[in-house]
Design an enzyme around this catalytic site. Structure first.
Site, PDB file in Angstrom:
ATOM      1  N   LYS A 168       8.594 -13.551  10.050  1.00  0.00           N
ATOM      2  CA  LYS A 168       8.150 -12.206  10.401  1.00  0.00           C
ATOM      3  C   LYS A 168       8.997 -11.642  11.536  1.00  0.00           C
ATOM      4  CE  LYS A 168       4.334 -12.135   7.765  1.00  0.00           C
ATOM      5  NZ  LYS A 168       4.025 -11.100   6.750  1.00  0.00           N
ATOM      6  N   LYS A 189       0.899  -7.954  -4.315  1.00  0.00           N
ATOM      7  CA  LYS A 189      -0.300  -8.647  -3.844  1.00  0.00           C
ATOM      8  C   LYS A 189      -1.408  -8.334  -4.850  1.00  0.00           C
ATOM      9  CE  LYS A 189       0.531  -9.076   1.112  1.00  0.00           C
ATOM     10  NZ  LYS A 189       1.977  -9.178   1.058  1.00  0.00           N
TER      11      LYS A 189
END
Length: 320
Positions: free
Chosen positions: A143, A253
């Site tokens: 990240k 997702k």
């Protein structure tokens, strides 16, 4: 007239194995609902409501209110009409119905899929690599957009040098970069493509979802692929970006994208470079999403799920 299913549901609440730190903030616990449908012959199917409100889904309170409003009964027609307002509920009831009718959503074993290891954010990633010399994955995600660019750039350089040659790296900004910082990252990543060592696979969601035109320009101006995530978290958004001609990757997702049968049908007629990704769901939704990934995930690309060697949470009634 549709014969109704009997509906049961319960909540779950568990700590994530490792807190997740992103541009959205700190995430420490996963809360959601498990629904169970039973037809008049006793066939059963389960589904999972795993909200992600910062991605634009309903929150847990809205999902709970919807389940309570059913008063223990729902028809197939009602499941079809859940719609985009409650996408996580749509996924849960749709996958439960699919499982009830077919015995299982999973038609093929997902064991042939490869998985992606999420590294800790920031400097903790270096500590992780130092304490885990035998890495169990060949694709890693890190990240960015959480701290200062110069600090993250230097940490990434150290990370890149420590990862084994031949592995794949994905950088995920969660929409936390400015155009200028995104360009600096992409310049660095393009330069690395010419070197041996770990390979950068893509930069994920560099800009906020509303800056689509800017992301189109970044995709055109740099060699490193860009993957959209927050910008395609619903089927309507996915279809819109497809129609607009997005040439990069799509992160799906599925657990927050509504009825899985509708998504499955759309993917049959719209070939896209898709990579299926986790929302830190329990084993129930994980298996159902991986069944879709078995069909539609981009070949030779790891799914965005933790490796099988990591503990997968089973859904048990919430005692908190």
């Amino acid at each position: 007239m549709d014969k109704p299913y009997h509906v049961k549901f319960y909540s779950y609440n568990f700590p994530l194995p490792k807190p997740v730190v992103t541009a959205h903030g700190h995430w420490q616990r996963r809360r959601g609902l498990i629904v169970e449908l039973t037809d008049q012959r006793g066939n059963r199917g389960r589904g999972e409501i795993a909200p992600l409100p910062w991605f634009g889904t309903e929150d847990l309170a809205s999902a709970t209110d919807f389940c309570r409003s059913l008063k223990g009964r729902i028809t197939p027609a009602q499941i079809e009409k859940i719609g985009d307002r409650l996408p996580c509920c749509g996924f849960a009831f749709g996958s439960a119905e699919w499982e009830l009718e077919s015995g299982s959503v999973i038609e093929n074993s997902p064991n042939s899929l490869s998985y992606c290891q999420l590294l800790p954010t920031g400097e903790a990633a270096l500590d992780y690599l130092a304490s885990n010399p035998q890495l169990g994955a060949s694709t890693f995600k890190w990240k960015i957009g959480v701290g200062d660019f110069a600090v993250e750039r230097d940490l990434y350089g150290q990370l890149w040098r420590r990862l084994p040659e031949g592995c794949q790296i994905r950088l995920d900004a969660n929409g936390g970069l400015s155009v200028d910082i995104a360009q600096q990252w992409l310049t660095l990543l393009d330069r690395q493509r010419e070197n041996s060592g770990p390979k950068i696979q893509y930069l994920e969601q560099p800009l906020p979802p509303g800056e689509i035109d800017e992301m189109f320009r970044l995709q055109e101006d740099f060699a490193t692929s860009i993957a959209l995530d927050e910008a395609v978290c619903s089927l309507a958004q996915l279809a819109q970006l497809y129609d607009k001609g997005w040439s990069g990757l799509y992160i799906l997702k599925a657990a927050i994208m509504g009825n899985p049968r509708v998504l499955n049908h759309w993917l049959k007629t719209h070939p896209i470079p898709a990579i299926f990704s986790s929302v830190f769901e329990t084993a129930i939704a994980r298996g159902q999403v991986l069944a879709l990934a078995q069909k539609w995930n981009l070949p030779d690309h790891a799914v965005g799920f933790a490796p099988l060697r990591e503990p997968i949470t089973e859904a048990t009634p919430d005692s908190v």
